[in-house]
Write a protein that holds these residues in place. Sequence first.
Motif, short mmCIF file in Angstrom:
data_model
loop_
_atom_site.label_atom_id
_atom_site.label_comp_id
_atom_site.label_asym_id
_atom_site.label_seq_id
_atom_site.Cartn_x
_atom_site.Cartn_y
_atom_site.Cartn_z
N SER A 27 -9.71 -1.28 5.17
CA SER A 27 -8.70 -0.57 5.62
C SER A 27 -8.92 1.02 5.43
N THR A 28 -8.57 1.85 6.38
CA THR A 28 -9.05 3.29 6.22
C THR A 28 -7.96 3.80 5.15
N ASN A 29 -6.82 3.51 4.96
CA ASN A 29 -6.05 4.02 3.66
C ASN A 29 -6.77 3.72 2.42
N GLN A 51 -10.26 -2.55 11.59
CA GLN A 51 -10.35 -2.68 10.22
C GLN A 51 -10.04 -4.15 10.06
N LYS A 55 -3.20 -2.43 6.77
CA LYS A 55 -1.97 -2.51 6.07
C LYS A 55 -0.96 -1.99 6.66
N GLY A 56 0.29 -2.61 6.71
CA GLY A 56 1.63 -2.03 7.10
C GLY A 56 2.40 -1.70 5.80
N ARG A 57 3.59 -1.44 5.59
CA ARG A 57 4.47 -1.24 4.53
C ARG A 57 4.42 -2.72 3.86
N ARG A 60 2.37 -5.94 4.51
CA ARG A 60 2.59 -6.45 5.60
C ARG A 60 1.14 -6.25 6.43
N ASN A 61 0.86 -6.88 7.50
CA ASN A 61 -0.63 -6.72 8.03
C ASN A 61 -0.57 -5.81 9.19
N SER A 63 -2.25 -5.24 12.64
CA SER A 63 -3.48 -6.00 13.31
C SER A 63 -4.26 -4.77 13.86
N LYS A 120 6.54 -1.26 19.82
CA LYS A 120 5.75 -0.53 18.76
C LYS A 120 4.31 -0.35 19.38
N GLY A 123 2.24 2.52 13.94
CA GLY A 123 2.83 2.58 12.87
C GLY A 123 2.17 3.50 11.79
N ASN A 145 -2.04 2.01 19.06
CA ASN A 145 -2.66 0.98 19.93
C ASN A 145 -3.00 1.67 21.17
N LEU A 157 3.15 -10.61 18.21
CA LEU A 157 3.61 -9.27 18.29
C LEU A 157 3.56 -8.93 19.66
N SER A 161 5.22 -5.20 21.03
CA SER A 161 4.27 -4.23 20.96
C SER A 161 3.61 -3.84 22.43
C1 BT5 Z 1 3.56 -0.01 9.60
O1 BT5 Z 1 3.96 -0.80 8.68
O2 BT5 Z 1 3.89 0.19 10.80
C2 BT5 Z 1 2.47 1.01 9.08
C3 BT5 Z 1 0.88 0.71 9.79
C4 BT5 Z 1 -0.14 1.74 9.36
C5 BT5 Z 1 -1.26 1.12 9.98
C6 BT5 Z 1 -2.35 2.17 9.76
S1 BT5 Z 1 -4.05 1.92 10.49
C7 BT5 Z 1 -4.63 3.18 9.55
C8 BT5 Z 1 -4.04 2.92 8.16
N1 BT5 Z 1 -5.05 1.99 7.33
C9 BT5 Z 1 -4.30 1.07 6.89
O3 BT5 Z 1 -4.53 -0.19 6.39
N2 BT5 Z 1 -2.90 1.17 7.59
C10 BT5 Z 1 -2.87 2.42 8.23
P1 BT5 Z 1 5.43 -1.63 9.05
O4 BT5 Z 1 6.63 -0.57 9.41
O5 BT5 Z 1 5.61 -2.40 7.73
O6 BT5 Z 1 5.21 -2.55 10.08
C11 BT5 Z 1 4.21 -3.77 9.91
C12 BT5 Z 1 4.49 -4.74 11.09
O7 BT5 Z 1 4.31 -4.01 12.48
C13 BT5 Z 1 3.88 -5.92 10.79
O8 BT5 Z 1 4.75 -7.01 10.14
C14 BT5 Z 1 3.80 -6.65 12.37
O9 BT5 Z 1 5.23 -6.97 12.97
C15 BT5 Z 1 3.69 -5.19 13.02
N3 BT5 Z 1 2.59 -4.93 13.70
C16 BT5 Z 1 1.26 -5.31 13.02
N4 BT5 Z 1 0.33 -4.66 13.67
C17 BT5 Z 1 0.69 -4.22 15.09
C18 BT5 Z 1 0.11 -3.58 16.05
N5 BT5 Z 1 -1.12 -3.32 16.07
N6 BT5 Z 1 0.83 -2.94 16.97
C19 BT5 Z 1 2.21 -3.12 16.98
N7 BT5 Z 1 2.92 -3.91 15.92
C20 BT5 Z 1 2.22 -4.42 14.92
#
Ligand code: BT5
Length: 258
Positions: A27-29, A51, A55-57, A60-61, A63, A120, A123, A145, A157, A161
């Motif tokens: 993960s870049t973070n 990656q 990570k999401g919030r 969460r994952n 993709s 979306k 993120g 994306n 998704l 998305s």
């Molecule tokens: C986010 O969380 O939207 C924050 C995402 C941040 C990603 C970046 S990539 C660079 C940096 N390094 C990391 O490891 N993370 C950051 P949240 O609001 O919690 O939304 C997550 C949700 O978005 C997931 O549970 C899925 O439903 C959906 N999701 C996952 N991958 C997706 C994608 N590629 N496109 C659209 N929706 C996605």
Amino acid sequence: MNLKELKESLKTDSIGKKIYFFRQINSTNEIAKNFANNGEEEGTIIIAETQTHGKGRLNRNWSSPIGGLYLSIILKPKLLPNYVSKLNLLTAIAVAKTINQFGLSPKIKWPNDVLINRKKICGILTEISTKENKIKYIIVGIGINVNIDINLLPRELQKTSTSVKNELGLEISIADLIIKLLNEFEKLYDIFKKGDFIYIRKEWKKFSSTFQKNVKVITKNEVIVGYAFDIDEAGALLIKNDKGIKRVISGDCIHLKE
Ligand code: BT5
């Protein structure tokens, strides 16, 4: 990605002065946090082509197939920690303005999603480390994306998305997107550091799909239903309902039918 083109064309002062590029990382973070802990300066960015544990919030994952942009920015502002939600908004505005330059009409769904036609495309994950109520560092993680075929995302998704490629019907230069993004980000970050919130609030309203909507916001402790009528100086969403006005710093937001 053409790193040479990226480095040569970047016109920012501090954001992106130093760039680390990885073909594949977890993960870049996470990498950004390690680097920030080891003395990496404000403005350094970490980019990955893909990656393994994006990570999401709330764990969460995210993709992260090849063709997307996965980028983290290290910031070390001399501010109090409660400014962090404003940075989230600011980043969403920078992404929206950037995507807009490619002829698309993005909207910001509070707090951290950038959408096109309710789907979306980006993120944002902002993480903060503090010591004695001072910011040690902030990591702004952005996933967009870009040149992704939607069928490369997990099946669940695909309906919610979209990608730049999906919307435009063609691929764009990721280096060019990064140049535009870091430019927009630096301009807004400079305004933010000067404490000028008027411009940021105006831009947020311009791009927001949450502003003046009936919403349901789910936070760690409660569910708030009401009318989202503004954001305040700290970047909190202001929701009006029959109980009064509620400030919400973070949460998951659902737009309700009018
Ligand atoms: C986010 O969380 O939207 C924050 C995402 C941040 C990603 C970046 S990539 C660079 C940096 N390094 C990391 O490891 N993370 C950051 P949240 O609001 O919690 O939304 C997550 C949700 O978005 C997931 O549970 C899925 O439903 C959906 N999701 C996952 N991958 C997706 C994608 N590629 N496109 C659209 N929706 C996605």
